[in-house]
Every structure is written in structure tokens, then in C-alpha cells.
Design an enzyme around this catalytic site. Structure first.
Site, mmCIF file in Angstrom:
data_model
loop_
_atom_site.group_PDB
_atom_site.id
_atom_site.type_symbol
_atom_site.label_atom_id
_atom_site.label_comp_id
_atom_site.label_asym_id
_atom_site.label_seq_id
_atom_site.Cartn_x
_atom_site.Cartn_y
_atom_site.Cartn_z
ATOM 1 N N VAL A 109 0.932 -1.254 0.104
ATOM 2 C CA VAL A 109 0.007 0.142 -0.086
ATOM 3 C C VAL A 109 0.735 1.094 -0.016
ATOM 4 O O VAL A 109 0.390 2.299 -0.219
ATOM 5 C CB VAL A 109 -0.856 0.082 1.105
ATOM 6 C CG1 VAL A 109 -1.998 -1.069 1.031
ATOM 7 C CG2 VAL A 109 -0.122 0.101 2.609
ATOM 8 N N ASN A 111 -6.771 -2.102 6.475
ATOM 9 C CA ASN A 111 -6.277 -2.842 7.801
ATOM 10 C C ASN A 111 -4.650 -2.706 7.861
ATOM 11 O O ASN A 111 -3.912 -3.055 8.736
ATOM 12 C CB ASN A 111 -6.764 -4.504 7.916
ATOM 13 C CG ASN A 111 -6.134 -5.028 8.913
ATOM 14 O OD1 ASN A 111 -6.132 -4.981 10.101
ATOM 15 N ND2 ASN A 111 -5.154 -6.169 8.370
ATOM 16 N N SER A 146 -6.503 1.976 16.367
ATOM 17 C CA SER A 146 -5.991 1.394 17.394
ATOM 18 C C SER A 146 -6.336 2.146 18.627
ATOM 19 O O SER A 146 -6.924 3.132 18.709
ATOM 20 C CB SER A 146 -4.449 1.128 17.282
ATOM 21 O OG SER A 146 -4.026 0.797 18.666
ATOM 22 N N TYR A 191 3.790 4.887 15.507
ATOM 23 C CA TYR A 191 2.506 3.935 15.439
ATOM 24 C C TYR A 191 1.440 4.636 16.058
ATOM 25 O O TYR A 191 0.462 4.739 15.452
ATOM 26 C CB TYR A 191 2.857 2.716 16.054
ATOM 27 C CG TYR A 191 1.628 1.740 15.903
ATOM 28 C CD1 TYR A 191 1.364 1.000 15.060
ATOM 29 C CD2 TYR A 191 1.019 1.592 17.341
ATOM 30 C CE1 TYR A 191 0.343 0.181 14.828
ATOM 31 C CE2 TYR A 191 -0.133 0.702 17.249
ATOM 32 C CZ TYR A 191 -0.518 0.117 16.022
ATOM 33 O OH TYR A 191 -1.573 -0.642 15.993
ATOM 34 N N SER A 233 0.302 7.772 14.167
ATOM 35 C CA SER A 233 -0.411 7.300 12.990
ATOM 36 C C SER A 233 -1.819 6.895 13.121
ATOM 37 O O SER A 233 -2.704 7.264 12.476
ATOM 38 C CB SER A 233 0.489 6.119 12.163
ATOM 39 O OG SER A 233 0.262 5.017 12.941
ATOM 40 N N LYS A 234 -2.038 6.278 14.510
ATOM 41 C CA LYS A 234 -3.288 5.822 14.607
ATOM 42 C C LYS A 234 -4.363 6.756 15.224
ATOM 43 O O LYS A 234 -5.736 6.987 14.850
ATOM 44 C CB LYS A 234 -3.457 4.567 15.714
ATOM 45 C CG LYS A 234 -2.746 3.329 15.262
ATOM 46 C CD LYS A 234 -3.111 2.843 14.128
ATOM 47 C CE LYS A 234 -2.613 1.469 13.367
ATOM 48 N NZ LYS A 234 -3.219 0.964 12.124
#
Length: 246
Positions: free
Chosen positions: A60, A87, A142, A153, A156-157
Site C-alpha cells: 500500500v 487494515n 487502534s 505507530y 499514526s493511529k
């Protein structure tokens, strides 16, 4: 619940993505799982052994490949895609003072940039073909998108939650419903540092004091992309055993 629907699941070779794919198959859908690891995808196809499950190698983060990949996806599914499940995601636990620019760029390239531009590509396709009504996008965020964040991480969520709201507001008038799902700690390879023993669900980090199974997340995902979910717009449903309430 999903009879006749054609679904594309990124990061579908394992974990939550694979659980969503299997649950969607059981609900009557045709499903295309995508990922970077072709061998892993091939093994899933052999294991599941269902003619309604297809696979496509897709990174992606390679934005230039999206248009051609969607054409291939439609051919493999035998018709236009009805549902996109964003996902695919990668994680790196390095905290604030240890995060490098390379780590930041690598995580954001998949978790945000890839999600954004794949959504753009599929929506452009739907709009150009005049087939927007009833289409669905589900973005996997998340529990980390709802708590303090100091590493890419989790950051980004947070972005995925905002993106879900923005896309939903823009696309709902066209008939494209966008929602999100924010899992907590789930028994997948991505969480192997926390879930060391898949025979014991005990985990003291949330009020339920256990981790989730991928199937629990998949059951909610199937509802969120189904026609039963027709009046929920731009919401990211948290499924974390109460973690963010602490």
C-alpha cells in the site's frame, strides 16, 4: 449479512485482516486479501480453500501501483469492489528519544499515506463510474489512537481517526459510508511482545484483564461494513476491553 458483497482487505495475510476476511467469507462475501508477502498470501489461499477467497500482492505504500492493483482486484473478484477494509499497518515500539526519521517515514508510509491514497484511488473509481451508493470503507485504527502518544505507530493511529472523520463527512453525501475500528491488544503476531502465550488470555492492562481474539474484532468489522450499519458515519468504534477508560 454480506451476501454478494465484494471486499478488498489490505494486510489480509494474517492477524486481524485475515480474521476479517474469513468472517466475511462466512457471511457470504467474496474477498480479496492483499499484502506484501506473496508466499504468506498463497499459504492462506491453500489453507482456507474457498473459491470466493482471492489474493493479490500489494504494497500500500507504493502509491503509483494503486490504480493498476484496483483494476486487477476487480478482475479477480469478478466485479466492482463494494467494500475497502484498510487494515494494513506496521508497528515499531521505539519511544520518543529513539525514534529515527527513517522509522517515522516507514510507519507513516503504510499506516497513513498508503491508507489515504488507496482510499482516494478507490473513491475516484467509484465516483467516475457513478457507483458510489452503498459503498463502504473501514479504517483500522487502534486503542493507541485514543491515548497519549510519543512514537510514530500511536501517532499514526490518531491520524487514522481524524482521517476517518474527514472522509466520512466528505463522502457520506455520495453514499459512501466511512467508519473505523480501534482494537485493543489482540492475540496477533504484531502484539507478540504482550501476548506471549496464546493458551492464556490473561492480561492485566485493561479492566477485562484479558486480550482479545482476532475473531472478536472481525465480528465487529463485519457489522460495520454491512448494510445493517447504515446510519453510523465517521465513527471509530473502540474495542479494547476498556483500556482507554483508565
Amino acid at each position: 449479512m454480506l451476501k454478494g458483497k465484494k471486499i478488498l482487505v489490505t494486510g489480509g495475510g494474517s492477524g486481524i485482516g485475515l480474521a476479517i476476511a474469513k468472517r466475511a467469507l462466512n457471511r457470504g462475501a467474496s474477498v480479496l486479501i492483499c499484502g506484501r508477502d506473496k508466499i504468506k498470501l498463497d499459504n492462506v489461499i491453500k489453507e482456507v480453500d474457498d473459491s470466493n477467497l482471492k489474493m493479490l500482492s500489494l504494497d500500500v505504500s507504493d502509491i503509483s501501483s494503486h490504480k493498476d492493483s484496483l483494476e486487477q482486484a476487480v478482475q479477480l473478484l469478478g466485479g466492482e469492489i463494494d467494500i475497502l477494509v484498510n487494515n494494513a499497518g506496521i508497528i515499531d515500539g521505539a519511544d520518543f528519544l529513539q525514534v529515527s526519521e527513517e522509522t517515522w517515514d516507514r510507519i507513516y508510509a503504510v499506516n497513513c499515506k498508503g491508507m489515504y491514497f488507496l482510499s482516494q484511488s478507490i473513491c475516484s473509481r467509484w465516483i467516475n463510474k457513478g457507483c458510489t451508493n452503498g459503498r463502504r470503507i473501514l479504517n483500522i485504527s487502534s486503542q493507541g489512537g485514543y491515548v497519549a502518544a510519543t512514537y510514530p505507530y500511536r501517532l499514526s493511529k490518531w491520524d487514522v481517526v481524524g482521517m476517518t472523520q474527514g472522509l466520512a463527512l466528505k463522502l457520506a453525501p455520495l453514499g459512501i459510508l466511512v467508519n473505523g475500528l480501534a482494537p485493543g491488544i489482540v492475540a496477533t503476531d504484531m502484539q507478540k511482545d504482550l501476548v506471549k502465550d496464546d493458551t492464556n488470555a490473561f492480561l492485566p492492562l485493561n479492566p477485562l484483564q484479558r486480550h482479545a481474539s482476532p475473531d472478536e474484532i472481525a465480528e465487529l468489522a463485519v457489522f460495520l461494513v454491512s448494510d445493517s450499519c447504515s446510519f453510523i458515519v465517521g465513527q471509530t468504534i473502540v474495542c479494547d476491553g476498556g483500556f482507554i477508560l483508565k
